[in-house]
Write an enzyme that holds these catalytic residues in place. Structure first.
Site, PDB file in Angstrom:
ATOM      1  N   GLU A   1      43.592  54.848  88.804  1.00 28.14           N
ATOM      2  CA  GLU A   1      42.351  55.673  89.196  1.00 28.14           C
ATOM      3  C   GLU A   1      41.744  55.436  89.185  1.00 28.14           C
ATOM      4  OE1 GLU A   1      43.860  59.445  85.918  1.00 28.14           O
ATOM      5  OE2 GLU A   1      45.569  57.625  85.664  1.00 28.14           O
TER       6      GLU A   1
ATOM      7  N   HIS B   1      55.718  59.126  86.033  1.00 25.68           N
ATOM      8  CA  HIS B   1      55.781  58.879  86.888  1.00 25.68           C
ATOM      9  C   HIS B   1      55.886  58.076  87.770  1.00 25.68           C
ATOM     10  CE1 HIS B   1      53.062  62.082  86.131  1.00 25.68           C
ATOM     11  NE2 HIS B   1      51.783  61.280  85.448  1.00 25.68           N
TER      12      HIS B   1
ATOM     13  N   LYS C   1      43.322  53.277  84.411  1.00 24.86           N
ATOM     14  CA  LYS C   1      42.047  53.944  84.107  1.00 24.86           C
ATOM     15  C   LYS C   1      41.101  52.725  84.685  1.00 24.86           C
ATOM     16  CE  LYS C   1      43.664  58.488  81.790  1.00 24.86           C
ATOM     17  NZ  LYS C   1      43.601  59.059  82.724  1.00 24.86           N
TER      18      LYS C   1
END
Length: 506
Positions: free
Chosen positions: A221, A245, A345
């Protein structure tokens, strides 16, 4: 779309981020595509005191600010917003449930709509209380139709709490009425893994340890923690992404062929695969896992503050924003094949993909060819944002000499299907209304996932991170993640490749 049964959808946490960004847009998508029955209504609940009209105003504002703004003068929108109503109340107090009982009974008497879908879109810490109150108010019982409940991940925070949450929800709802949602399973490109693997004869003979060197699964991400600091401080990347996930992507990539595509046959094989993954010892955790936390940097040309400087984050937080793990599957098909999983992230690019690396061919015929010209075959299953499949193989370089070079064959969802792909939440909500649990997580699957993840979490808790932050925002992650795969003679694919993309479903 197939039209679903009439029902009343009750959303707990209706003023929250998930409802605003995902659930209501997905329901509007179903409304426009004909999947939602004309007699389907949506009741939002939350602590914020709102009237029906004030709630609708909030929804209008959210849709107006969306990536694809909605025309509020469109008759389709005006019809949809009439479905919306709101009941204020604290989900941890009896008063809300008394009002829900009265409202649902009134609707049943007026229009005969008896089916109920409860969606728990609140922080996971409230899920147990909501479920228990639904049971105490007899809202889980329905002798005139069906009642179903949707629970968002994470399903607990470790093996013990996951089992306790399962016990609580099974005390109130039958297992076939419980839909543990992981929106990755609603993505067309994730479901395509099954078709790609089991619908193509050429793949099955080579999809094993004899031909495959290693597999990497990436969910990168570019965004930081944003407004989700409270949730993220409680959860971290391991529980937020790997427990659900990425393990789901791993099971679909590695599972044995199911006897059919019905819900139980598919989920039976996923559970068997998870059970073949031996939990790590504390020592193995130090050797086969990496955790990281982003520091200052630049993403997309914009400066990013360190995670510890984000609003709502503790200045000495040890919460991981990056995870890399070397998973092993102890079965006949995959013995000795590493499955490298990573997520983080504030990385260099947004990218979710599964890359299967095949073993190198013997170099007898092409002994003089540089290795960079004759790379091993690989298959990349791209989940987002450039949904598709690429296959790397060798071809002859033009010219007199018989020289090989690596090339790629491409399949793109955006080009082949002109971008007409339903959102993951729309797909899954329609499944719930149809009562189809195939793309949802079963109780024993939750247990099997936590059995793998809990020893990692416990080992990390006993061995605090020594150096956070340890990667710059905008990079590919910590250097130790590269060392993790290099020990096996492998390397990660770069987090920087993007092609034509479908509308972002994340």
């Amino acid at each position: 779309m197939r039209e679903a049964d009439p029902c009343t959808i009750i959303i707990f946490g209706a003023t929250g981020d998930l409802t605003r960004r995902k659930l209501l847009p997905a329901l509007y998508e179903l409304h426009g595509a004909g999947g939602m029955n004309r007699s389907c209504d949506i009741i939002g609940t939350g602590r914020t005191p709102l009237t029906d009209e004030r709630f609708r105003e909030r929804v209008r504002a959210a849709f107006a600010d969306a990536k694809a703004p909605v025309d509020m003068n469109d008759p389709q929108w005006r019809t949809f917003e009439q479905r919306l109503s709101y009941i204020p109340g604290d989900p941890s107090e009896a008063g809300l449930y008394s009002r829900l009982v009265a409202e649902l009974q009134s609707r049943r008497n007026e229009v005969g709509n008896s089916n109920c879908l409860f969606y728990v879109a609140t922080p996971s810490s409230l899920a147990r209380s909501i479920i228990e109150w639904l049971g105490a108010a007899n809202l889980s019982k329905n002798d005139r139709g069906w009642t179903r409940i949707v629970i968002e991940k994470p399903f607990g925070h470790d093996l013990q709490s996951g089992r306790e949450l399962n016990r609580v929800v099974n005390d109130v709802f039958a297992e076939d009425a419980i839909f543990r949602i992981d929106h990755y399973l609603g993505k067309e490109t994730v479901q395509n893994i099954l078709v790609f693997r089991f619908g193509n004869t050429m793949l099955e003979p080579v999809w094993n340890r004899n031909y495959i060197d290693y597999v990497e699964i990436t969910a990168a991400e570019t965004l930081g923690v944003g407004s989700r600091a409270a949730f993220y401080e409680e959860t971290g990347a391991l529980r937020d992404m790997v427990t659900n996930h990425l393990l789901q992507l791993l099971t679909l990539t590695a599972m044995e062929p199911p006897v059919g595509l019905d819900a139980d046959a598919l989920r039976d094989q996923k559970v068997q695969l998870l059970r073949a993954m031996r939990p790590m010892t504390a020592y193995e955790v130090t050797q086969r896992t990496v955790r990281g936390q982003y520091g200052a940097g630049t993403v997309g040309g914009q400066p990013v503050v360190p995670y510890r400087a984000e609003p709502g984050v503790q200045p000495n937080s040890d919460t991981e924003t990056y995870v890399a793990i070397d998973f092993r599957i102890d079965n006949w098909r995959w013995e000795g094949v590493p499955f490298y999983v990573r997520t983080g992230k504030c990385l260099a690019s947004q990218q979710t993909e599964v890359v299967v690396h095949f073993k190198r061919t013997p170099q007898a015929l092409f002994a003089r060819a540089p290795e960079k010209d004759l790379e091993p075959n690989q298959i990349a299953l791209r989940i987002q944002p450039d949904e598709g499949i690429s296959i790397g193989f060798a071809a002859k370089r033009p010219g007199d000499a018989l020289r090989a070079i690596a090339v790629e064959a491409e399949f793109s969802y955006a080009e082949s299907f002109e971008g007409r792909v339903p959102s993951a939440y729309a797909t899954l909500l329609l499944d719930v209304m149809h009562g189809d649990p195939t793309r949802f997580t079963r109780r024993d699957e939750v247990d099997a996932e936590w059995r793998i993840i809990t020893p990692i979490k416990e080992a990390w808790a006993s061995q605090p991170a020594r150096r956070f932050p340890n990667y710059a925002a905008g990079s590919d992650g910590p250097d130790s993640a590269n060392a993790l795969v290099e020990r096996g003679g492998h390397s990660w694919s770069p987090i920087a490749r993007q092609r034509s993309a479908l509308p972002d479903d994340e």
